[in-house]
Design an enzyme around this catalytic site. Structure first.
Site, PDB file in Angstrom:
ATOM      1  N   GLY A  98       1.225 -11.535   9.763  1.00 12.71           N
ATOM      2  CA  GLY A  98       2.242 -10.278   9.709  1.00 12.71           C
ATOM      3  C   GLY A  98       2.696 -10.001   8.208  1.00 12.71           C
ATOM      4  O   GLY A  98       1.926 -10.205   7.441  1.00 12.71           O
ATOM      5  N   SER A  99       3.874  -9.796   8.218  1.00  9.62           N
ATOM      6  CA  SER A  99       4.529  -9.074   7.017  1.00  9.62           C
ATOM      7  C   SER A  99       4.446 -10.056   5.768  1.00  9.62           C
ATOM      8  O   SER A  99       4.299  -9.588   4.558  1.00  9.62           O
ATOM      9  CB  SER A  99       5.774  -8.657   7.027  1.00  9.62           C
ATOM     10  OG  SER A  99       6.156  -7.668   8.192  1.00  9.62           O
ATOM     11  N   THR A 100       4.295 -11.511   6.007  1.00  8.99           N
ATOM     12  CA  THR A 100       4.023 -12.314   4.673  1.00  8.99           C
ATOM     13  C   THR A 100       2.829 -11.981   4.176  1.00  8.99           C
ATOM     14  O   THR A 100       2.665 -12.494   2.635  1.00  8.99           O
ATOM     15  CB  THR A 100       4.230 -13.707   5.314  1.00  8.99           C
ATOM     16  OG1 THR A 100       3.254 -13.908   6.209  1.00  8.99           O
ATOM     17  CG2 THR A 100       5.434 -14.256   5.747  1.00  8.99           C
TER      18      THR A 100
END
Lengths: 719, 399
Positions: free
Chosen positions: A330-332
């Site tokens: 995801g956003s990482t």
């Protein structure tokens, strides 16, 4: 002496006359021997001499035979003798060394071998089992009757009486000097810190062989060289002078100096386990990495296990989740994309990106931001974690450059750490659909391990140089000399130093008010980080309400020392990465900073005086408000571009461009490609899983198009 | 004292050399075994040294007694020895070691009557063969009495059992009768009867058959009955031409049975190689040669037969021992005279050698000294020339 012949001064005549007379007299003496009754002459001296000479001749023949025989035995060509002699006197005694220790970076023991005394008996040598049992029972704390039965056991020459007893007990038993009762040493592997770092240390089997973790990976070094003493053996197969040789117990396995920090590891495990309890997660991991060297300072894994008591534990727990669990990040992943865009000067930090007011159509599908924004600076895109912003920035790179970037950081490949690890999933960009390309920019459609993320992230903030994650710095021998220096060399440059400095600042914004990660903000140190919340894929679909929540942070902001990743698998109640994982990162980072002696570079807002307390209370309120705002902002991340179910249109990208056919049945693919007049090569059957050429590439007439096909369920990959 | 000065120097030198080798080898070969069994490395060497000194005294003493004085003791000795041999066989009196009953307890030591029997038998044969010299060509007088008396003693020794000594003494009986002038036809006929009989005795008992088969093919029995012989061979192989060095034997580390007694020659072969083997064999050969050659000039037939008999007895025992350990002869428990650790038997051996030395002394007083040679070496070097010059039979004076 030759005077006889020359006849000079030695009166030769008289001398020889004298001898002759003497001889005649002797002959005469013998001749007076009586005649035999049978009339033959009795043997005179001469006859006896002849017979004696014959006997002597026989003797000399015998002696010559002995010499000849001995000569043949000594040097004659008899391979049987040579072969039989070779090795007859040698006995090879192997002395197994004591297994080496595993220590943390400061030498604190994580795994040690100890020799414990055990008491055994040879029942055939026990004279009075009753008396012996009576003496031993109180010492060994055993039932007298049980001991007596063991001591009197028939048909065996070995029974254990008590295993691994304290030394003073063994000494007392020894002092009793009971016939047949003896003491032996047994090697025992101790993990003094209990479950600490268990999933990395592994454990050893009953014979002391490493079965898991570092114990298995470095088994040979830890075991040390099994020393073979070639010693003289006597005819009773006993080693000669064995006592002297065997007493040389200097042989010990090598010591493994790990990168782990006992204290940080402890903090990481504690924080993880608290969060696990709080959020009832099914699994979790915390990784603390030295951003400059890639040294793994801590790697906590839940559920964990105690290597002292590994039996009966689910083998899945034996491996650290940071290595064994592959999840959608995801956003990482977003900072990687932004860093690449900035580094290639495809955008500037303050450049405004149009964010489509929260909905961005790609083909027939739509990418959503939970909180619509009209425009955001690049800084803002990262701070609020805008999917649309990332998609647009990613489009500037193109799928090939995006994939190349991911691979450069090591995603989709093993990191090369010392333990068994997964390589994650990163499909070739040629197989990405247009929406697949878009989702890759915000960390969906790929799967990684925690260690890949942590080491890649280190390169983002450390000045732009890749690090090699590793667990072992040195292998040392008993004398402390370095046998093997395993410190990895400097890695390749990933991004420019300037870009890395930019990334530190931008990631710093994430933990400042208005960012998604303020719960990870450190009190005493500047820091930065990125949240990640990804819906889990179950049965090939994103499952609603099931998340992998993560936060990756670093500190200090301007001169990063440590990067910490925390991941919780399926937390209950709350699921935002900043909320669930952020506090873990905060605790572990703070602890690591203190442990590494980093001078605090941020004023603690909690000043202990009344006015300050009031201000602090207000600040807390502000923080809580900001946190709520952050959670709201984070909702973006959980949103997934949803499939609207329509067929991609071929004419989209020019007269004839390759459409995205993945996930489509063969029938549809043929229908779409038919008008283009291409030569279709099929590999497999079912749904299209990959295609050549890639999406958007121009198609010429009679060009070969290869489609890989699979039935649903054959692959769990999600595009 | 005159007698002592006149003993044959080469016989004496070979005796002393062999004795010295024995002292060194008993220590080398027996130290480990002694430490293991008796708790002290010096256990055997100490005793051996003591017995060697006693033996030297006994030898000196016997050398000073004119051998003629033994003549009247012939039958008392024979009777006494026979009595002792019978006594050994009386249950509860004789001491059994290693399956053989050969010893009588005599204070601190064990006496082996078969050792005494050797001297008694030689004296008896010398005496009797001299006395019956006029009828030596007849079977009834020249052979039969000796067969009967010696046979009785041999039978007693055989049942102990002590095959080595029996074999040695049987051979001695034949050789002495031969030297004394018994008809060769008689001896041949006797052998024709005795050898098959010996074979039957040999193969009559299972354990003796095992020994013979092990002797014939030790490789096939190297784990059990052939083990000792193979190990002995390996000692010679390990020694090679020049040996592994004094004290360096590895075969003595319990591979060789009784390394300091019966198999001491193997240890010599290992530690000094062929060089050591040759030295020991040459010393024994020199000893036998000189003993026989000098004794044959003894003043009377008794002395000649006595000297020749004693020299051949020691030589034969040595030859049989060396033949056994090299695998030329079947395995027998027999020590190497003068070299093996043997306690009282060493003393008795040296006592016999004392008698022999007296014979050589008297022989030399009578012949060689009368020829005027001042020293034996001088005599050897000059004898042949003198003989040529004087037209004498060389064998007379070279001795």
């Amino acid at each position: 002496m030759n005077g006889n012949r020359s006849g000079s001064y030695r009166r030769p005549g008289s001398k020889s006359r004298h001898i002759r007379a003497q001889t005649a007299r002797l002959r005469a003496e013998r001749d007076v021997r009586p005649r035999r009754v049978d009339g033959t002459q009795a043997p005179d001296g001469l006859a006896m001499r002849a017979r004696a000479s014959a006997v002597l001749l026989l003797f000399f023949l015998g002696f010559a035979a002995i010499v000849g025989r001995a000569g043949w035995l000594a040097v004659g060509p008899d391979p049987r003798l040579t072969d039989r002699l070779a090795g007859q006197h040698e006995r090879v005694v192997t002395v197994a060394p004591q297994r080496g220790s595993i220590v943390d970076r400061l030498g604190r023991p994580l795994a040690v071998s100890v020799e414990l005394d055990s008491v055994f008996a040879d029942p055939s040598m026990v004279e009075d089992s009753d008396a012996a049992a009576e003496l031993l029972a109180p010492l060994l704390d055993r039932e007298q009757e049980d001991l007596r039965a063991r001591l009197a056991r028939e048909g065996t020459r070995f029974v254990w009486l008590a295993r691994q007893v304290p030394t003073h007990v063994a000494d007392q038993v020894d002092a009793l000097d009971i016939p047949g009762v003896r003491i032996t040493q047994e090697a025992h592997r101790e993990y003094p810190a209990g479950p600490l770092a268990g999933s990395m240390l592994g454990f050893v089997g009953t014979d002391g062989q490493g079965l898991e973790g570092l114990e298995a990976r470095f088994d040979t070094s830890l075991m040390g060289e099994v020393v073979e003493y070639r010693m003289l053996r006597d005819g009773r197969r006993r080693p000669v002078n064995a006592d002297a040789v065997l007493s040389r117990r200097s042989t010990e396995g090598h010591t493994l100096v790990t990168t782990l920090d006992h204290s940080i590891q402890h903090r990481a495990e504690l924080s993880l386990s608290e969060a696990m309890t709080k959020y009832k997660a099914i699994g979790g991991q915390v990784i603390a990495l030295d951003v400059q060297t890639g040294a793994i300072l801590a790697m906590a894994s839940a559920p964990g296990f105690d290597p002292n008591h590994f039996r009966g534990v689910d083998p899945a727990s034996f491996r650290s989740q940071g290595l064994s669990v592959v999840y959608e990040p995801g956003s990482t992943m977003k900072p990687f994309v932004i860093a690449e865009v900035l580094d290639q000067k495809l955008a500037t930090r303050d450049e405004e990106i149009y964010c489509e007011k929260g909905a961005y159509r790609i083909g027939r599908r739509t990418v959503h931001d939970a909180h619509p924004h009209a425009t955001l600076t690049v800084d803002g895109v990262l701070q609020v974690s805008s999917n649309i912003g990332l998609t647009k920035l990613g489009e500037r790179l193109g799928p090939k450059a995006l994939e190349e970037m991911f691979r450069r950081y090591g995603f989709g490949a093993k990191t090369g750490v010392e333990l068994r690890e997964e390589k994650g999933i990163l499909h070739p960009s040629s197989s990405w659909s247009r929406i697949g390309f878009a989702t890759h920019t915000f960390g969906q459609g790929m799967a990684i391990t925690g260690l890949q993320l942590a080491s890649g992230f280190a390169a983002l903030v450390n000045g732009g140089v890749a690090v090699q994650p590793h667990l072992v710095t040195e292998v040392r021998d008993t004398d402390g000399l370095i046998v093997e220096d395993r410190r990895p060399p400097m890695g390749e440059r990933m991004i420019s130093e300037a870009t890395s400095v930019d990334m530190r600042a931008m990631l710093g914004l994430v933990v400042e008010d208005g960012g998604t990660g303020i719960r990870a903000r450190l009190d005493e140190y500047t820091s930065g980080g990125k949240t990640g919340t990804a819906q889990k894929v179950k049965d090939g679909r994103y499952a609603p309400g099931i998340y992998v929540s993560s936060f990756i942070g670093f500190a200090p902001r301007d001169n990063p020392r440590v990067v910490v990743l925390a991941v919780l698998d399926e937390p209950k109640g709350k699921h935002y990465g900043g909320t669930v994982a952020g506090p873990i990162v905060k605790e572990v980072l703070t602890h690591a900073m203190r442990e590494l002696g980093v001078v605090p570079d941020r004023e603690n807002e909690k000043v202990p005086d009344v006015i300050a307390e009031v201000e602090a209370a207000q600040a807390t309120l502000r923080e809580e408000a900001a946190a709520r705002a952050a959670e709201a902002a984070e909702e973006d991340e959980a949103e997934v571009a949803t499939d609207d179910g329509t067929l991609p249109v071929l004419a989209d990208a020019g007269p004839w461009a390759m459409p995205d056919l993945t996930g489509r049945p063969l029938r549809e693919a043929v229908a779409v490609l038919g008008p283009a007049g291409v030569d279709l090569q099929l590999d497999g059957a079912g749904l299209v899983v990959n295609q050549t050429p890639a999406v958007g590439e121009p198609l010429a007439s009679a060009q070969t198009v290869t489609l890989g096909l699979q039935f649903r369920g054959q692959s769990k990959s999600v595009h | 004292m005159r007698t002592l000065r006149d003993v044959d120097p080469l016989v004496l030198a070979s005796i002393l050399a062999l004795l010295a080798i024995g002292v060194a080898m008993v220590y080398s070969a027996g130290a480990i075994y002694a430490a293991d069994v008796h708790g002290s490395e010096a256990h055997y060497i100490k005793r051996h040294a003591v017995f060697a000194v006693i033996g030297l005294c006994a030898m000196t003493g016997m050398a000073m007694i004119p051998y003629q004085k033994w003549r009247p003791w012939t039958y008392p000795m024979l009777l006494g020895v026979t009595a002792l041999l019978v006594l050994v066989l009386v249950p509860g009196v004789g001491v059994t070691m290693g399956g053989a009953t050969r010893w009588l307890p005599a204070g601190p030591i064990f006496l082996q009557p078969s050792e005494l029997a050797k001297l008694a038998l030689v004296i008896y044969l010398a005496y009797s063969l001299e006395k019956k010299q006029s009828h030596i060509g007849t079977f009834a007088i020249g052979i039969l009495p000796h067969l009967v008396f010696a046979g009785l003693v041999l039978a007693l020794i055989l049942v102990e059992p002590d095959y080595g000594t029996t074999m040695t003494l049987s051979a001695l009986l034949f050789v002495m009768m031969f030297v004394a002038g018994v008809r060769v036809q008689h001896l041949a006929a006797l052998l024709a009867v005795a050898l098959p009989a010996a074979w039957l005795v040999l193969m009559g008992a299972e354990y003796r058959r095992v020994r013979i088969t092990a002797f014939l093919d030790p490789w096939a029995h190297q784990a059990d009955s052939g083990f000792q012989l193979i190990q002995s061979w390996l000692a010679f192989r390990a020694g090679g031409a020049v040996g592994v060095g004094l004290g360096e034997s590895q075969q003595k580390l319990f591979y060789l049975p009784a390394a300091h007694t019966d198999f001491i020659f193997s240890v010599i072969g290992e530690e000094f190689g062929l060089v050591g083997v040759l030295l020991v064999v040459c010393l024994f050969a020199l000893f036998v040669y000189r003993a026989v050659k000098v004794s044959i000039d003894a003043p009377d037939l008794f002395g000649r037969l006595l000297g020749v008999g004693l020299g051949l007895l020691i030589g034969m025992q040595a030859g049989i021992n060396m033949g056994v350990v090299t695998g030329l002869l079947p395995t027998k428990g027999l020590t190497l005279p003068l070299i093996s650790y043997g306690g009282s038997s060493l003393v008795l051996t040296m006592a016999m050698l004392g008698v022999l030395l007296n014979v050589t002394a008297q022989a030399r007083q009578r012949t060689v000294l009368a020829t005027g040679a001042r020293s034996p070496l001088q005599r050897i070097s000059s004898g042949r020339k003198r003989a040529r010059a004087g037209g004498l039979d060389a064998s007379w004076t070279t001795g």
